[in-house]
Structure formats: structure tokens, C-alpha cells
Design an enzyme around this catalytic site. Sequence first.
Site, PDB file in Angstrom:
ATOM      1  N   HIS A  55       1.071  -0.896  -0.053  1.00 63.57           N
ATOM      2  CA  HIS A  55       0.178   0.000  -0.164  1.00 63.57           C
ATOM      3  C   HIS A  55       0.348   1.026  -0.154  1.00 63.57           C
ATOM      4  CE1 HIS A  55      -3.209   2.350   0.507  1.00 63.57           C
ATOM      5  NE2 HIS A  55      -2.842   3.103   1.326  1.00 63.57           N
TER       6      HIS A  55
ATOM      7  N   ASP B 254      -4.177   8.878  -7.505  1.00 64.19           N
ATOM      8  CA  ASP B 254      -4.292   8.706  -6.171  1.00 64.19           C
ATOM      9  C   ASP B 254      -3.232   9.833  -6.117  1.00 64.19           C
ATOM     10  OD1 ASP B 254      -4.760   9.434  -3.187  1.00 64.19           O
ATOM     11  OD2 ASP B 254      -5.823   7.942  -2.936  1.00 64.19           O
TER      12      ASP B 254
ATOM     13  N   LYS C  57      -8.288  12.370  -2.174  1.00 64.70           N
ATOM     14  CA  LYS C  57      -9.023  11.713  -1.837  1.00 64.70           C
ATOM     15  C   LYS C  57      -8.881  11.483   0.165  1.00 64.70           C
ATOM     16  CE  LYS C  57      -8.455   6.544  -1.716  1.00 64.70           C
ATOM     17  NZ  LYS C  57      -7.721   6.910  -2.606  1.00 64.70           N
TER      18      LYS C  57
ATOM     19  N   ARG D   7     -11.121   9.076   3.017  1.00 62.99           N
ATOM     20  CA  ARG D   7     -11.337   7.909   2.965  1.00 62.99           C
ATOM     21  C   ARG D   7     -12.002   7.700   4.846  1.00 62.99           C
ATOM     22  NH1 ARG D   7     -12.004   2.715   1.957  1.00 62.99           N
ATOM     23  NH2 ARG D   7     -10.276   2.828   0.607  1.00 62.99           N
TER      24      ARG D   7
END
Length: 311
Positions: A131, A169, A192, A194
Amino acid sequence: MLGQLKVFSGSSNIPLAQNICDKLGIPLGEVEITKFSNENIFVQIKECVREADVFVIQSTYPNPSDSIMELMLLCDALRNASAHRITVVIPHYSYARSDKKDKPRISIAARLIADVLVTAGANRFLTMALHSEQVRGFFSVPTDHLQATPVICEYLLKSDLSNSVSVFDLGQDKRAGKISEKLNIPIAVFDKRRISDTEVQIRTMIGDIEGKNVIFFDDEISRGTSLVAIIDELKKRGAMDICAVSTHGLFNGPAMEYIEKSIVKEVITTNTVYVSKDKLIDKITVLSVAPIFAEAIKRIHEGISISSMFI
């Protein structure tokens, strides 16, 4: 070169492990894995591994708890059987998103699991598309971090990309540059937030996508909520055809329903996680990363640099 090369697999993604062995030209090692009625897991290596150079392949999805326990038991069994070196191959590392202390009194699970696997007997790690790059630093033994970029770009370059733009992203800016350079198309990035596991808020977008075919890149698709929210936002900003690319396609919960009903033209993923036949709808394309892992395993076994594969 170390002792004989041997490859074993946990139960999470045997087809990928078999595909890797086929590329290497060796049989997949024999191992017995049983889950008893009390939910305890039993592991036994069914062949000699004394002084062997062993690679254990296990994605940590689905069933992360069982997959990680299997992996720990496999490492311990191989160490007790006198394997010379144990390399843990984790195509998909489930807890990679737990990489920082962003709330009070929480565990940094990505680091914890890495430490536990080393304690169990892992001497080195081979993984793919974590990630974030910082997760690699959580492993206290040599770790090689691969990307699925070669197989993804090879597939995309078969299409006409003259009117395409890649969208990422904001947190993936370094990877974005490498992929866009290989595809020879411009980049757009967005920011973005979350809100929860099921809610994502799209904020700023930098770059022109109006009238363009968009290729949206992300490291993982889970429930598909982020994907749908981003696709809707891209369409509002004038995107034409939209294609989504994700190394790890988990597709859990209502993901397939979301994808089926969405305006996305195609979702491209890889087999780092086993994608069952019921999820192979027309919009889903699954690429194999077995050649990448097989080449990396071969080079590690032979003591050859794999730095050229870090793309």
C-alpha cells in the site's frame, strides 16, 4: 547458489503457486494443511528440505487470520526441518494499510505481522504492490518489493492509448510517473479522503481529463466503494471511457454488483489474490504475475541482482 530450490504454498492461492512452479520448471512442494473441528490448523512438510533454499508462497487474503497462521506454521515447520533459508513470498499483504498510528491506542499491524513471521523463521520476504513504500521498512530482514507494472503495461499497450490519460490517487505520485512514462500518456491526480471502510470523499483533482479515455490506477479493490465514487467523479469531469487497474482484486461484499452496474468499461487486476470463477464477469480481466515472481525467485536463488525488476 544455496541448496536445492524448493517452493511450497499455503492454501490461499495454490493456482498462482503452481503457475510459478511451472515457470520455474520445478514441482510444487508437497505439504499437508488441515483445519480441525476446533479450528486449529495443522501443517506438515511432506518432503525433505534439509539445507534447501525454500520459498513459501501465501497471499494473506481471503481469510487473513487463517492465512497468516498457516504461514507462521509453515515457516516454523521448515525451520525445524533444517531448511537453509526460508523466503516468504506474499503476493498480497492484507495488513499493509495498517502502516501508521493515525488514531490513539492502535496497533501498527503491518509491522507486527512482519515481526511475527521473522520470529516464526522467515529469513527474507518477497512481496508485491504494498500500500505504501514505508511498509517495506517494517521488515527487519531483506525484503524485495515487486510491482505488477510490466504485465499491466504490456496488456494496456495492446490498445490505442492516443486519447488516454492515467489517473492516480495523490499518494501514488512516484509510481504514477513510472507507469505513465511506460505508457507514454499524461497524468492526472486527485486527492481523496476515506471517511470509513465504505465511504470515500473525492476532493481536489489536478489535470485535464475532459474528453479523454481514463485509466484509473489503484493498488487494491476491496468492496468497490472507492472505485465507484472515483468513477462517478471522473465522469462528472468529462471523462469518456473509463478503465480501472488494480494489482490486488479482492472483490469482497457487493463489489461485483457495484462493478456490474457502474459505467466502468473494464477492470484489470492480477492473480496476486485468487479470483473465483463466479467473480469473472465480462468486465473483469485477470493478468498473471507468475512470470514476475518466478523470475525474482530464480534470481534470488542464484544470487543475481533483481534491482532491474523494481519498476
